[in-house]
Design an enzyme around this catalytic site. Structure first.
Site, PDB file in Angstrom:
ATOM      1  N   SER A 132       0.853  -1.183   0.000  1.00 57.99           N
ATOM      2  CA  SER A 132       0.000   0.000   0.000  1.00 57.99           C
ATOM      3  C   SER A 132       0.888   1.232   0.000  1.00 57.99           C
ATOM      4  CB  SER A 132      -0.901   0.012   1.242  1.00 57.99           C
ATOM      5  OG  SER A 132      -1.565   1.265   1.378  1.00 57.99           O
ATOM      6  N   TYR A 172      -2.541  -0.642  10.176  1.00 61.10           N
ATOM      7  CA  TYR A 172      -2.602  -1.004   8.744  1.00 61.10           C
ATOM      8  C   TYR A 172      -1.283  -0.657   8.062  1.00 61.10           C
ATOM      9  CZ  TYR A 172      -4.191  -0.888   3.875  1.00 61.10           C
ATOM     10  OH  TYR A 172      -4.316  -1.093   2.528  1.00 61.10           O
TER      11      TYR A 172
END
Length: 577
Positions: free
Chosen positions: A449, A462
């Site tokens: 990501s 995350y």
């Protein structure tokens, strides 16, 4: 020269072609066509691999080995070489089509034969190793569908062609031994067991006419030559003379096309015959069984756009039930790949596979929880049994968690680590060993990501898992590079996939309102998963280390390298909620 017994077959113009046979005469017949400056002995290791259950035929092309040589250069034109191949096929298997395997210049003349309507019905399949069709290559060079950078790379690797066309100089290089010494060095590229070539001076000298009779006219006036013969192109990872793109481009001209990479150099068929033998055996077995083949249902426009870089490949994609995973499955299927759609949501995975199969037949679905290492190992075993070793594994399954790290529950933290990190770890551990064992050439793609290098007070947990995925991918890339398996990390950015709808949110007030605001942010960004999938598929052709997708991902990656202080400041900002 080879010590196997030979017989002569007379070509249509009277030249004598030395033909060698080995193996099981009742098995499928394979005809192997060598390149320049080789003779039939270049196939000896592959013959040993395949002769147990195949009737394997090799021959010295005109001017090489024990075959006779034309007096005039016109005797080396591609049309005559294709006729030679047809003549050999008729002599060794008059009643059944033969399977072709060719290398280097052997591939060039075999491409010409399978795209010739009068010959094609005699051929059951064609496996090409490190050799294009000259007409296809001519179109590719003129139109540059894969970009001028790749055209330039190929031009550099093909610079020897101009040298071979110069009167007298290549002959002098071969006769003085300079050319042989240079060739010996090139043969070492790609590693593998060192097997000395058995060539004669006439192999070097006569074969120059192949270049002088054909290259200029084919590159300057390329024809549009198609084939319905099933074609498999094998591209070594360290080919000194060919880039992948000019070989995969042939998918635009073949109705049934597969493209596979494997670890090795240009002459790997001699030093690493195992991966070539496995692919040949798989294709021949598939054709002989009469099983449905992965013929691509592409429009002419799609064929021109995509070529065949993923054609016939097997791609395993986790998290394929929705979002980027599903869209990437569609995109790769459109480019000719057979998809194994994996998701913890069985109906979603089955729907993805159903739609992919409408584009390219052969898609299947599996329900697997990627946090369960035994289940992922079982998936890998099933894929190997059903499809063989996959060409690509995309570890894409992931979940979102948002909110201050100190307010996250232990359950939330364990879950995000299990799915986002351990899901990738389990996928790599299940599939990477079989990719290495099979001879390399495969690709592992891990979805990280932009959060891996753009930290935020909103998604610390995350970000930590995705940074771990990025770090793992970079380390694995170095570890597996020498074994022929590439590793790429994908860093999407803000993609409107619906991940927020399923994310766990804590410490940000009323949860549904927070999710609504986050979803609105992603919708306003407007970057669709379909667009992300196209970007990822385009980039995977060159197997980069990192694929940043959106503009914010590109900017964030650049800032993380150039201005870490700016990144630290960004992490302190409150999210725009």
């Amino acid at each position: 020269m080879t010590t196997r017994p030979h017989r002569y077959v007379t070509a249509t113009d009277g030249q004598l072609l030395a033909v060698y046979s080995a193996g099981d005469s009742t098995g499928p017949t394979l005809v192997l066509v060598h390149g320049y400056p080789d003779n039939a002995t270049v196939w000896d290791a592959l013959v040993d691999e395949l002769s147990a259950d195949h009737h394997v035929v090799t021959y010295d092309v005109r001017g090489a080995g024990r075959s006779t040589a034309p007096e005039d250069r016109s005797g080396y034109l591609l049309g005559q070489l294709a006729d030679d191949l047809r003549t050999v096929a008729d002599a060794v298997s008059p009643d059944r089509p033969v399977h072709l395997v060719a290398h280097d210049w052997g591939s060039i003349q075999t491409w010409h034969a399978v795209t010739e309507p009068g010959h094609a019905h005699r051929f059951a399949s064609f496996t090409s190793v490190s050799g294009p069709d000259l007409d296809h290559a001519g179109h590719w060079l003129r139109k540059a569908p894969d970009g001028f950078r790749n055209v330039l790379r190929q031009a550099v690797r093909s610079s020897y062609i101009g040298f071979f066309g110069t009167p007298g100089l290549p002959e002098a290089a071969w006769l003085t031994g300079i050319g042989g010494a240079a060739l010996s060095g090139l043969e070492r590229i790609g590693g593998g067991h060192r097997v000395p070539a058995r060539r004669a001076t006439r192999d070097y000298l006569n074969g120059l006419s192949l270049y002088r009779a054909n290259m200029f006219r084919r590159f300057t006036r390329p024809a549009g030559r198609r084939t319905g013969v099933p074609v498999q192109v094998l591209a070594p990872t360290h080919d000194a003379f060919m880039v992948d793109q000019v070989q995969s481009n042939a998918g635009r001209w073949a109705d049934d096309f597969r493209f596979h990479r494997f670890q090795g150099g240009h002459w790997s068929l001699r030093s690493r015959p195992g991966p070539v033998a496995r692919r040949v055996r798989a294709l021949v077995g598939e054709i002989e069984s009469g099983a449905p083949r992965p013929v691509r249902n592409l429009t002419a426009q799609q064929a021109r756009r995509h070529g065949g870089a993923f054609a016939g490949q097997v791609a395993v994609i986790t998290g394929a039930g929705s979002g980027i995973g599903r869209c990437l499955a569609f995109e790769l299927a459109e480019r000719g790949a057979r998809i194994v759609a994996v998701d913890v949501n069985a109906p979603a995975a089955e729907r993805t596979a159903e739609l992919c199969a409408m584009i390219t037949p052969g898609a299947r679905a599996r329900r697997v929880d990627v946090t369960d290492s035994a289940a992922v190992d079982g998936l890998a075993a099933w894929v190997r049994e059903e499809y063989g070793v996959p060409d690509m594994v995309v570890n894409n399954a992931g979940i979102g968690v948002a909110g201050p790290f100190l307010e996250a529950t232990t359950e939330d933290l364990e879950r995000v680590v299990d799915v986002n990190l351990w899901g990738v770890v389990n996928g790599v551990r299940a599939f990477a060993p079989m990719m290495v064992e099979s001879g390399g050439g495969g690709r592992i793609v891990n979805t990280a990501s932009a959060a891996s290098f753009l930290p935020s007070r909103l998604y610390g947990a995350y970000s930590a898992t995705k940074a771990a995925v990025l770090g793992l991918s970079r380390s694995l890339r170095g570890e597996l590079a020498g074994r022929g398996v590439s590793v790429t990390a994908v860093c999407p950015g803000l993609i409107n996939t619906g991940i927020i709808a399923n994310a766990r949110v804590s410490g940000l007030g009323e949860v549904s309102g927070t999710k609504d605001r986050l979803n609105r942010l992603y919708r306003l960004r407007g970057y669709t998963p379909e667009k992300a999938a196209r970007r990822i598929a385009d980039a995977l052709g060159s197997a980069p280390e990192i694929v940043p997708v959106t503009s914010e991902a590109h900017i964030g990656l650049a800032l993380s390298r150039l201005s870490p202080a700016a990144i630290r400041g960004y992490a302190r900002l409150a999210p725009p909620l």
